[in-house]
Design a protein around this motif. Structure first.
Motif, PDB file in Angstrom:
ATOM      1  N   LYS A  35      44.791   1.064  38.285  1.00 45.99           N
ATOM      2  CA  LYS A  35      44.535   0.137  39.394  1.00 45.99           C
ATOM      3  C   LYS A  35      45.225  -1.205  39.150  1.00 45.99           C
ATOM      4  CE  LYS A  35      40.870  -1.921  42.207  1.00 45.99           C
ATOM      5  NZ  LYS A  35      41.697  -3.068  42.492  1.00 45.99           N
ATOM      6  N   SER A  36      45.175  -1.704  37.918  1.00 45.94           N
ATOM      7  CA  SER A  36      45.815  -2.994  37.631  1.00 45.94           C
ATOM      8  C   SER A  36      47.324  -2.919  37.860  1.00 45.94           C
ATOM      9  CB  SER A  36      45.504  -3.464  36.205  1.00 45.94           C
ATOM     10  OG  SER A  36      46.188  -2.692  35.251  1.00 45.94           O
ATOM     11  N   LEU A  37      47.919  -1.776  37.525  1.00 46.27           N
ATOM     12  CA  LEU A  37      49.352  -1.609  37.777  1.00 46.27           C
ATOM     13  C   LEU A  37      49.633  -1.500  39.273  1.00 46.27           C
ATOM     14  CD1 LEU A  37      50.331   0.886  34.934  1.00 46.27           C
ATOM     15  CD2 LEU A  37      50.578  -1.600  34.959  1.00 46.27           C
ATOM     16  N   GLN A  38      48.838  -0.717  39.964  1.00 48.59           N
ATOM     17  CA  GLN A  38      49.029  -0.549  41.407  1.00 48.59           C
ATOM     18  C   GLN A  38      48.808  -1.865  42.145  1.00 48.59           C
ATOM     19  OE1 GLN A  38      46.348   2.760  41.843  1.00 48.59           O
ATOM     20  NE2 GLN A  38      47.980   4.264  41.515  1.00 48.59           N
ATOM     21  N   ASP A  39      47.882  -2.693  41.662  1.00 48.57           N
ATOM     22  CA  ASP A  39      47.658  -4.006  42.273  1.00 48.57           C
ATOM     23  C   ASP A  39      48.884  -4.903  42.138  1.00 48.57           C
ATOM     24  OD1 ASP A  39      45.113  -3.222  42.991  1.00 48.57           O
ATOM     25  OD2 ASP A  39      44.091  -4.413  41.437  1.00 48.57           O
ATOM     26  N   TRP A 121      55.347   9.762  32.893  1.00 44.24           N
ATOM     27  CA  TRP A 121      55.202   9.034  34.148  1.00 44.24           C
ATOM     28  C   TRP A 121      56.463   8.241  34.424  1.00 44.24           C
ATOM     29  CZ3 TRP A 121      50.741   9.384  37.029  1.00 44.24           C
ATOM     30  CH2 TRP A 121      49.653  10.009  36.407  1.00 44.24           C
ATOM     31  N   VAL A 122      56.781   8.076  35.697  1.00 42.87           N
ATOM     32  CA  VAL A 122      57.829   7.162  36.125  1.00 42.87           C
ATOM     33  C   VAL A 122      57.122   6.023  36.839  1.00 42.87           C
ATOM     34  CG1 VAL A 122      59.893   6.841  37.523  1.00 42.87           C
ATOM     35  CG2 VAL A 122      59.498   9.040  36.400  1.00 42.87           C
ATOM     36  N   TYR A 123      57.380   4.813  36.376  1.00 44.79           N
ATOM     37  CA  TYR A 123      56.843   3.623  37.031  1.00 44.79           C
ATOM     38  C   TYR A 123      57.996   2.984  37.790  1.00 44.79           C
ATOM     39  CZ  TYR A 123      52.762   3.660  33.814  1.00 44.79           C
ATOM     40  OH  TYR A 123      51.624   3.975  33.098  1.00 44.79           O
ATOM     41  N   THR A 124      57.886   2.915  39.101  1.00 47.27           N
ATOM     42  CA  THR A 124      58.910   2.264  39.908  1.00 47.27           C
ATOM     43  C   THR A 124      58.361   0.944  40.440  1.00 47.27           C
ATOM     44  OG1 THR A 124      58.249   3.593  41.817  1.00 47.27           O
ATOM     45  CG2 THR A 124      60.124   4.374  40.564  1.00 47.27           C
ATOM     46  N   ASP A 133      49.963  -5.342  29.748  1.00 43.91           N
ATOM     47  CA  ASP A 133      49.483  -4.216  30.554  1.00 43.91           C
ATOM     48  C   ASP A 133      49.161  -3.004  29.691  1.00 43.91           C
ATOM     49  OD1 ASP A 133      49.695  -5.543  33.034  1.00 43.91           O
ATOM     50  OD2 ASP A 133      51.828  -5.048  33.150  1.00 43.91           O
ATOM     51  N   PHE A 134      49.761  -2.923  28.513  1.00 50.69           N
ATOM     52  CA  PHE A 134      49.585  -1.760  27.645  1.00 50.69           C
ATOM     53  C   PHE A 134      48.595  -2.007  26.512  1.00 50.69           C
ATOM     54  CE2 PHE A 134      53.713  -1.267  29.645  1.00 50.69           C
ATOM     55  CZ  PHE A 134      53.551  -0.008  30.219  1.00 50.69           C
ATOM     56  N   ASP A 135      47.967  -3.162  26.486  1.00 47.28           N
ATOM     57  CA  ASP A 135      47.049  -3.482  25.389  1.00 47.28           C
ATOM     58  C   ASP A 135      45.862  -2.525  25.310  1.00 47.28           C
ATOM     59  OD1 ASP A 135      48.709  -5.518  24.604  1.00 47.28           O
ATOM     60  OD2 ASP A 135      47.398  -7.137  25.308  1.00 47.28           O
TER      61      ASP A 135
END
Length: 169
Positions: A35-39, A121-124, A133-135
């Motif tokens: 969710k934090s990434l999508q936000d 995963w592919v993050y675009t 973000d990866f902590d």
């Protein structure tokens, strides 16, 4: 759906509730991470099957290709690929320098995989992706599609994170 879950939980003996709690906690943390990434507007797309194996093999070739099989065995590379950095078999940036390099790297589209997981995963739209973000993630490998750099966040607080650039021909 929640009512069905509650009904099932109510039938479990107390001895199983702790296992259930940790499973739900894991799912919750994973949800919060996504969710934090999508936000941030980052789009997460999962890759499947043979393609994922090929992506990981490309990472291995680009970042660990010059390390001999014997050395890989000695440093337990098959258990944790990042051991090539912790055992100092490959030059890299570590700790805050690694975070800064990752934060400054171009990241329109990146690959992400986890140690011992079949998922890639592919993050675009990933320009807003930051090391922090990866902590909450463990043994995660992030790299650009051109294999120019990789960033790794380990499960060990005293190892990494690591950032390595490589020359791709």
């Amino acid at each position: 759906m929640k009512n069905k879950i509650i009904e099932l939980v109510n039938q479990l003996p107390d001895s199983d509730l702790e296992k259930l709690y940790w499973s739900v906690e894991f799912l919750h943390q994973n949800y919060l991470y996504r969710k934090s990434l999508q936000d941030k507007g980052i789009i997460l797309t999962e890759r499947f099957g043979l393609e994922t194996q090929q992506i990981v093999e490309q990472w291995d070739a680009a970042f660990a290709g010059e390390i001999s099989d014997k050395t890989k065995e000695e440093i337990y590379f098959s258990e944790f690929k990042w051991h090539m950095f912790s055992y100092k078999k490959k030059d890299c940036l570590t700790a805050e320098a690694a975070r800064e390099a990752f934060d400054g790297a171009a990241k329109d589209e990146v690959y992400v995989f986890y140690q011992n997981s079949p998922q890639v995963w592919v993050y675009t739209n990933a320009a807003g992706l930051r090391s922090t973000d990866f902590d909450s993630q463990q043994d995660v490998y992030v790299f650009d599609k051109a294999l120019k750099w990789t960033y790794i966040h380990t499960h060990e607080s005293y190892c990494g994170p690591y950032f390595c650039e490589t020359v791709v021909e």
